[in-house]
Motif scaffolding. Structure first.
Motif, mmCIF file in Angstrom:
data_model
loop_
_atom_site.group_PDB
_atom_site.id
_atom_site.type_symbol
_atom_site.label_atom_id
_atom_site.label_comp_id
_atom_site.label_asym_id
_atom_site.label_seq_id
_atom_site.Cartn_x
_atom_site.Cartn_y
_atom_site.Cartn_z
ATOM 1 N N LYS A 54 0.596 4.163 -3.516
ATOM 2 C CA LYS A 54 0.804 5.285 -2.818
ATOM 3 C C LYS A 54 1.759 5.848 -3.486
ATOM 4 C CE LYS A 54 -0.693 6.812 0.905
ATOM 5 N NZ LYS A 54 -0.610 6.961 2.068
ATOM 6 N N ALA A 109 1.481 5.708 -7.760
ATOM 7 C CA ALA A 109 0.176 6.668 -8.581
ATOM 8 C C ALA A 109 0.303 7.423 -9.254
ATOM 9 C CB ALA A 109 -0.641 6.991 -7.153
ATOM 10 N N SER A 132 0.849 -1.007 0.350
ATOM 11 C CA SER A 132 -0.101 -0.124 0.388
ATOM 12 C C SER A 132 0.875 1.150 -0.403
ATOM 13 C CB SER A 132 -0.942 -0.057 1.303
ATOM 14 O OG SER A 132 -1.698 -0.926 1.233
#
Length: 139
Positions: A25, A28, A21
């Protein structure tokens, strides 16, 4: 410790989810999933592999590799060319855009790795890697 939290498989999976995660992030802005970046990493080392060979190196099944390659090709990160020796196979090549993107996300990987590894001593990290190797090796 109660319930599922006592199982090593849960702890490893949970840790992977947390770390993934964090990487996701950071990736992105590049429109790149962490798992997709692994294909780019393989191709940086060995450009022109078949999808099957990429799958073998990453220990991923054919459908997973095909799906990721489709996405990477649409984004302009790779190009697939039919293998002249096997009409059913495609050789996969990283594009200039893919190389540039990979170089940028590699910096992110290194930064995250340094931050995570700074939480333990060099000895603890070495022992952790050794234990993970034992847990994941085939008998």
């Amino acid at each position: 410790m109660k319930g599922i939290e006592k199982y090593i498989s849960y702890l490893i999976n949970h840790s992977g989810t947390v770390l993934n995660s964090a990487v996701k992030k950071q990736f992105a802005p590049f429109n790149l999933a962490p798992e997709q970046s692994l294909i780019l990493a393989v191709l940086k080392r060995e450009n022109g592999l078949t999808q099957h060979e990429i799958g073998e190196r990453l220990k991923k099944d054919k459908a997973n590799i095909t799906r990721m390659a489709d996405n990477l090709e649409k984004k302009g990160f790779i190009q697939r060319v039919r293998d002249p020796n096997n009409r059913r196979a495609f050789n996969v090549f990283i594009t200039a855009q893919g190389e540039a993107t990979y170089d940028e996300v590699l910096v992110i990987y290194k930064k995250i790795n340094e931050e995570i590894c700074s939480r333990v001593t060099a000895e603890e990290l070495s022992e952790f890697k050794r234990i993970l190797g034992k847990l994941t090796s085939e008998k």
